[in-house]
Design a protein around this motif. Structure first.
Motif, PDB file in Angstrom:
ATOM      1  N   TRP A   1       7.685  48.252 -29.015  1.00 15.17           N
ATOM      2  CA  TRP A   1       6.730  49.015 -29.718  1.00 15.17           C
ATOM      3  C   TRP A   1       5.775  48.075 -30.399  1.00 15.17           C
ATOM      4  N   ALA A   2       6.341  46.896 -30.834  1.00 14.00           N
ATOM      5  CA  ALA A   2       5.314  45.523 -31.285  1.00 14.00           C
ATOM      6  C   ALA A   2       4.734  44.900 -30.012  1.00 14.00           C
ATOM      7  N   GLY A   3       5.178  45.095 -28.918  1.00 11.60           N
ATOM      8  CA  GLY A   3       4.703  44.367 -27.705  1.00 11.60           C
ATOM      9  C   GLY A   3       5.366  43.031 -27.805  1.00 11.60           C
ATOM     10  N   VAL A   4       6.303  42.621 -27.907  1.00 13.82           N
ATOM     11  CA  VAL A   4       6.843  41.302 -27.942  1.00 13.82           C
ATOM     12  C   VAL A   4       7.251  41.270 -26.468  1.00 13.82           C
TER      13      VAL A   4
ATOM     14  N   CYS B   1       7.530  42.014 -36.646  1.00 15.11           N
ATOM     15  CA  CYS B   1       6.978  41.471 -35.486  1.00 15.11           C
ATOM     16  C   CYS B   1       5.445  41.189 -35.170  1.00 15.11           C
ATOM     17  N   LEU B   2       4.709  42.227 -35.633  1.00 18.17           N
ATOM     18  CA  LEU B   2       3.280  42.374 -35.429  1.00 18.17           C
ATOM     19  C   LEU B   2       2.738  41.157 -36.530  1.00 18.17           C
ATOM     20  N   GLN B   3       3.313  40.873 -37.558  1.00 21.29           N
ATOM     21  CA  GLN B   3       2.742  39.799 -38.543  1.00 21.29           C
ATOM     22  C   GLN B   3       3.086  38.463 -37.866  1.00 21.29           C
TER      23      GLN B   3
ATOM     24  N   ARG C   1       9.315  46.127 -36.627  1.00 17.43           N
ATOM     25  CA  ARG C   1       8.135  46.035 -35.785  1.00 17.43           C
ATOM     26  C   ARG C   1       7.110  45.682 -36.761  1.00 17.43           C
ATOM     27  N   GLN C   2       6.701  45.977 -38.026  1.00 19.16           N
ATOM     28  CA  GLN C   2       5.837  45.293 -38.880  1.00 19.16           C
ATOM     29  C   GLN C   2       6.004  43.531 -39.042  1.00 19.16           C
TER      30      GLN C   2
ATOM     31  N   GLN D   1       4.409  37.616 -34.815  1.00 13.52           N
ATOM     32  CA  GLN D   1       4.305  37.408 -33.331  1.00 13.52           C
ATOM     33  C   GLN D   1       5.226  36.592 -32.691  1.00 13.52           C
TER      34      GLN D   1
ATOM     35  N   TRP E   1      10.489  50.658 -37.742  1.00  7.65           N
ATOM     36  CA  TRP E   1       9.281  50.582 -38.285  1.00  7.65           C
ATOM     37  C   TRP E   1       8.945  49.224 -39.255  1.00  7.65           C
TER      38      TRP E   1
END
Length: 392
Positions: free
Chosen positions: A118-121, A93-95, A90-91, A97, A87
């Motif tokens: 999960w983060a779409g990398v 990665c979302l931040q 993932r956060q 990118q 988790w």
């Protein structure tokens, strides 16, 4: 990449691709390789890079803060439970990118790639750092499932690559890129002959079952029974329990004055260049950075005959190989390294030449960056001579 750049306003610079390296915070060899690559990206200017450490109980936060103070973009996520690790990563990665997420080492490569998916990398890379890992049936099933969603699976040596293929990882994605070291700290290593050094032994390794300090200490006791009492220097962190066990074993064998447990030691290059022998008594390895450092320092190197080490050491040419977990065989090799000075000097000279020509940080970094550029469809230079890159 080119199409995106063409749409930028005149004078604007295209965004550099971002690479996130996720690795254990235990400051193992895998951590060092990930850190080296992050720093290499900064030097080349080809990629923006972030280092994410999975915090372990033994993680030295002072070292983490020191990296940050040196300009390394470093973040830390929790070690447990695994879902919390995924988790938090993932956060990040979302931040941030990232375009590529590189997940180093078992079992971190599992949690890292789950987070990246999960983060779409867009691009995932798995780097394996040991030829033998604790793959249960379920962990292997997860890893093989993730492999189908991973762009590259990289073994840090040919031995590691072979072990991955034997486990069923897809051969069309599995390659080998040899680890490398920074040679500058060892620039004077070739200028100090063995005869001018202390007749001491160095094993720079964290305390872990893999590294097998016990067999080395038992070999030292055998040397003492033969009238040889070289000092043994043991820089390295790791398990406090195993460090204490090594200390008790040294005391029980009457070696307390010879065995020096040094903990984390920033002066390893100088320590190696002052002593004659560098040893690694591992039960298994990936690519032995500490032995390559010993070679660069001009030491005689002695290592276990296991995948990874036996790629670096050619017995009788640039060092000595011994059967793993065999204290008598290790004592024989150490005695030969300490007493057969002409042969030992030849091995040390050849070992240094091999380290300089085949295992540099620059070669490793350039080969990784070439592979990342290929994933992104970027133009890239040919890898330097001596780098190992075998896609099949």
């Amino acid at each position: 990449m080119a199409d995106a750049a063409a749409t930028l306003p005149i004078g604007a610079q295209p965004r550099r691709p971002k690479v996130m390296h996720f690795v254990t915070g235990g400051f193992s060899g895998a951590t060092q390789v990930a850190l080296d690559l992050v720093q290499a990206h900064a030097l080349s200017g080809e990629f923006d890079a972030m280092l994410v450490l999975r915090r372990k109980p033994q993680t030295d936060m002072q070292r983490v803060h020191a990296l940050s103070a040196q300009g390394v973009h470093v973040e830390v996520v929790t070690h447990w439970p695994h879902m919390a690790t995924v988790w938090q990563l993932r956060q990040l990665c979302l931040q941030w990118q990232p375009d590529i997420l590189v997940a180093h080492g078992f079992s971190d490569h599992i949690w890292g790639r789950y987070a990246g998916l999960w983060a779409g990398v867009k691009h995932l890379v798995h780097v394996e750092h040991n030829s033998r890992e604790r793959y249960t049936w379920w962990r292997l099933k997860q890893s093989l499932w993730l492999a189908q969603r991973t762009d590259r699976i990289i073994g840090c040596s040919q031995g590691v690559k072979a072990s991955l293929l034997a486990l069923g990882f897809p051969p069309e994605k599995t390659i080998a890129i040899s680890n490398g070291i920074r040679l500058a700290p060892y620039a004077l290593g070739g200028g100090v002959a063995l005869a001018e050094r202390e007749p001491g032994i160095v094993m720079a390794a964290r305390f872990a079952n893999q590294k097998d300090h016990q067999t080395l200490i038992e070999a030292l006791a055998i040397l003492k029974s033969r009238g040889l009492t070289p000092p043994l220097w043991l820089p390295g962190g790791g398990s406090a329990h195993l460090r204490k066990r090594a200390e008790r074993l040294s005391e029980s064998l009457g070696l307390s004055e010879q065995v020096h447990l040094m903990g984390f030691h920033p002066g390893v290059p100088g320590l190696l260049m002052r002593n004659q022998v560098c040893v690694l008594s591992s039960r298994y390895e990936g690519m032995p950075l500490s032995l390559i450092e010993g070679m660069a320092a001009g030491c005689v190197v002695v290592g276990s005959q296991v995948p990874g080490i036996q790629e670096v050491i050619e017995h009788g040419r640039n060092g000595l190989l011994v059967a793993p977990q065999n204290a008598v065989a290790l004592a024989d090799a150490l005695q030969r390294a300490l007493q057969d000075t002409p042969a030992a000097q030849q091995w040390a000279t050849q070992g240094r030449s091999d380290a300089v020509n085949h295992y540099s940080f620059e070669q490793m970094a350039a080969t990784y960056e070439r592979e990342f550029a290929n994933l992104l469809g970027m133009p890239c230079a040919e890898p330097p001579a001596g780098a190992v890159f075998e896609p099949f």
